[in-house]
Design a protein around this motif. Sequence first.
Motif, PDB file in Angstrom:
ATOM      1  N   ALA A 268      79.274 152.650  73.751  1.00  0.00           N
ATOM      2  CA  ALA A 268      80.150 151.476  73.887  1.00  0.00           C
ATOM      3  C   ALA A 268      80.000 150.573  72.669  1.00  0.00           C
ATOM      4  O   ALA A 268      80.993 150.038  72.135  1.00  0.00           O
ATOM      5  CB  ALA A 268      79.819 150.715  75.171  1.00  0.00           C
ATOM      6  N   TYR A 269      78.774 150.409  72.213  1.00  0.00           N
ATOM      7  CA  TYR A 269      78.506 149.633  70.992  1.00  0.00           C
ATOM      8  C   TYR A 269      79.139 150.306  69.780  1.00  0.00           C
ATOM      9  O   TYR A 269      79.767 149.647  68.941  1.00  0.00           O
ATOM     10  CB  TYR A 269      76.996 149.514  70.809  1.00  0.00           C
ATOM     11  N   GLN A 270      79.022 151.625  69.703  1.00  0.00           N
ATOM     12  CA  GLN A 270      79.587 152.361  68.574  1.00  0.00           C
ATOM     13  C   GLN A 270      81.111 152.228  68.528  1.00  0.00           C
ATOM     14  O   GLN A 270      81.703 152.061  67.452  1.00  0.00           O
ATOM     15  CB  GLN A 270      79.175 153.837  68.664  1.00  0.00           C
ATOM     16  N   VAL A 271      81.766 152.301  69.689  1.00  0.00           N
ATOM     17  CA  VAL A 271      83.220 152.118  69.746  1.00  0.00           C
ATOM     18  C   VAL A 271      83.596 150.718  69.273  1.00  0.00           C
ATOM     19  O   VAL A 271      84.536 150.527  68.492  1.00  0.00           O
ATOM     20  CB  VAL A 271      83.748 152.362  71.176  1.00  0.00           C
ATOM     21  N   GLU A 272      82.852 149.726  69.734  1.00  0.00           N
ATOM     22  CA  GLU A 272      83.138 148.328  69.374  1.00  0.00           C
ATOM     23  C   GLU A 272      83.063 148.102  67.869  1.00  0.00           C
ATOM     24  O   GLU A 272      83.980 147.536  67.262  1.00  0.00           O
ATOM     25  CB  GLU A 272      82.153 147.401  70.097  1.00  0.00           C
ATOM     26  N   ILE A 273      81.988 148.562  67.235  1.00  0.00           N
ATOM     27  CA  ILE A 273      81.846 148.301  65.799  1.00  0.00           C
ATOM     28  C   ILE A 273      82.806 149.157  64.978  1.00  0.00           C
ATOM     29  O   ILE A 273      83.244 148.749  63.895  1.00  0.00           O
ATOM     30  CB  ILE A 273      80.387 148.502  65.324  1.00  0.00           C
ATOM     31  N   THR A 274      83.173 150.333  65.500  1.00  0.00           N
ATOM     32  CA  THR A 274      84.145 151.172  64.793  1.00  0.00           C
ATOM     33  C   THR A 274      85.514 150.504  64.788  1.00  0.00           C
ATOM     34  O   THR A 274      86.192 150.451  63.751  1.00  0.00           O
ATOM     35  CB  THR A 274      84.235 152.560  65.443  1.00  0.00           C
ATOM     36  N   ARG A 275      85.922 149.975  65.924  1.00  0.00           N
ATOM     37  CA  ARG A 275      87.234 149.319  66.000  1.00  0.00           C
ATOM     38  C   ARG A 275      87.257 148.025  65.198  1.00  0.00           C
ATOM     39  O   ARG A 275      88.278 147.687  64.588  1.00  0.00           O
ATOM     40  CB  ARG A 275      87.624 149.098  67.465  1.00  0.00           C
ATOM     41  N   GLU A 276      86.161 147.313  65.190  1.00  0.00           N
ATOM     42  CA  GLU A 276      86.083 146.100  64.370  1.00  0.00           C
ATOM     43  C   GLU A 276      86.223 146.450  62.896  1.00  0.00           C
ATOM     44  O   GLU A 276      86.960 145.789  62.150  1.00  0.00           O
ATOM     45  CB  GLU A 276      84.752 145.377  64.605  1.00  0.00           C
ATOM     46  N   SER A 277      85.514 147.468  62.469  1.00  0.00           N
ATOM     47  CA  SER A 277      85.561 147.897  61.070  1.00  0.00           C
ATOM     48  C   SER A 277      86.947 148.393  60.692  1.00  0.00           C
ATOM     49  O   SER A 277      87.438 148.131  59.588  1.00  0.00           O
ATOM     50  CB  SER A 277      84.521 148.989  60.820  1.00  0.00           C
ATOM     51  N   THR A 278      87.597 149.089  61.615  1.00  0.00           N
ATOM     52  CA  THR A 278      88.942 149.588  61.354  1.00  0.00           C
ATOM     53  C   THR A 278      89.930 148.434  61.219  1.00  0.00           C
ATOM     54  O   THR A 278      90.787 148.436  60.318  1.00  0.00           O
ATOM     55  CB  THR A 278      89.390 150.532  62.479  1.00  0.00           C
ATOM     56  N   ALA A 279      89.823 147.443  62.095  1.00  0.00           N
ATOM     57  CA  ALA A 279      90.738 146.301  62.071  1.00  0.00           C
ATOM     58  C   ALA A 279      90.657 145.536  60.751  1.00  0.00           C
ATOM     59  O   ALA A 279      91.661 145.026  60.242  1.00  0.00           O
ATOM     60  CB  ALA A 279      90.436 145.369  63.246  1.00  0.00           C
ATOM     61  N   GLU A 280      89.469 145.470  60.196  1.00  0.00           N
ATOM     62  CA  GLU A 280      89.269 144.745  58.940  1.00  0.00           C
ATOM     63  C   GLU A 280      89.433 145.646  57.719  1.00  0.00           C
ATOM     64  O   GLU A 280      89.420 145.169  56.577  1.00  0.00           O
ATOM     65  CB  GLU A 280      87.853 144.138  58.923  1.00  0.00           C
TER      66      GLU A 280
END
Length: 335
Positions: A268-280
Motif C-alpha cells: 500500500a505504501y509502495q502504491v502511494e509513493i509510486t502514484r505520487e512520483s508519477t503525478a509529479e
Amino acid sequence: MKSLNFCKLALTVAMAGAMAAGTASAEQLRLSHNTGDSTTWHQGAERFAELVSENTDGEFSVRVFPNAQLSGGDQMRQAEMVGRGSLDLLVTSAINVTPLVPEMAVFSLPYLYSSYEEVDATTQGEPVQLLEAILEERGIMVLAWGENGFRELTNSGGPIRTPEDMRGLNVRVAGPMYVDVMNALGANPQQMQWTETMTALQQGVVDAQENPIGAVIIPQQVYEVQDYLTTWHYSYDPIFLGISKAKWNGFNADTQEAIRQAAEEAMAYQVEITRESTAEGIDFLREQGMEITELSEEEIDAFREATQPAFDEWAEKVGPEIVAAFQEAIDASGD
C-alpha cells in the motif's frame, strides 16, 4: 565470596549467550526484485523487511536483493525459483511472470484500463483471486499487490504521436505480449532484461523503451539517455509480493498473519509513493530536458485500434473467463 562472584559471572555469561543465541536464531528470508535500489519497488521491499521484523518481534528478518541478483540478473527466473522453493520471496511485475503463467498478461492487455479506479477494481477486488489461485498452483503465494504503473514510451529519435511514428523503431520490451503489441505497430521489439537495458539505450542498440514514470523512468534516470517521452498509457503493469508456497506452509498461523499484514502495508505504501512520483513526474522530466508528447483521446484511439489484434490474440491466451471478470469489474467501477 569468590564462589558468589563466580556464580554471578557464570550467570552473566549464560544470559549473554542466550541473547546471542536468540539473535542468531532469527530466520532470514531472502527477497529478490528486478530493479535498482533507487526505485519504489526497492522502497516497498525495504518497508516490508522492516515490518516483518516488527510484526514477528525479530523472529524473522528479510534481506532484500535488487537487480535480480539471486537469479543471475534474469528477472524471469525469479518466479521459477520461488515456485520450486529455492528462493523465499520476490517482488516482480505481472508481465515478467507471463512465460510461467500466461494468464498474468491480462493486466497488461493494451488499453484495457483508462484510470487508477479501474485498476484498483481488479487488483483489490475479486478478479485478481483467479490469478492468485493459478500462481499458488505454480508454488507461489501472493501476499499483496503493488504498482509498476501505466507504461509510457521514451525514445531517442523524436516525438511519437501516431502509430506510423513507431514503424522501424527498435524498442526494448519486457515480455512476450509486448513483442506482439510492438509488432502490431510496425516497430522492432527487442526483449531483454532490465539490467541490460540502460547500456543498450546508451549504445544505441535500441532506440526506445516503455516503462512507468514513477516506478522506473525517473528513479532509474532513463531521462539521461532518452530525449522524448510519449504519454500514451497503452498498458498497465502491477507488481506483486509473493512467497514460496513451501516456505509459507512451514509457518504457523500467527506468523503467516504477521507476514501477510507486513506485505499488505508495505505494498500500500509502495502504491502511494509510486502514484505520487508519477503525478509529479511530467514536470520533473521537462525540467531534465525531455520533450513530452501528451496524446489526445483521439490520438490514443488510433493506437488502441492499431493494437486491437494483439489484444484479441492475448485475450485468447489469457482465457475468456479471466478477461470477462476483469472487464466486468472495470465496467462496474464507473457506476
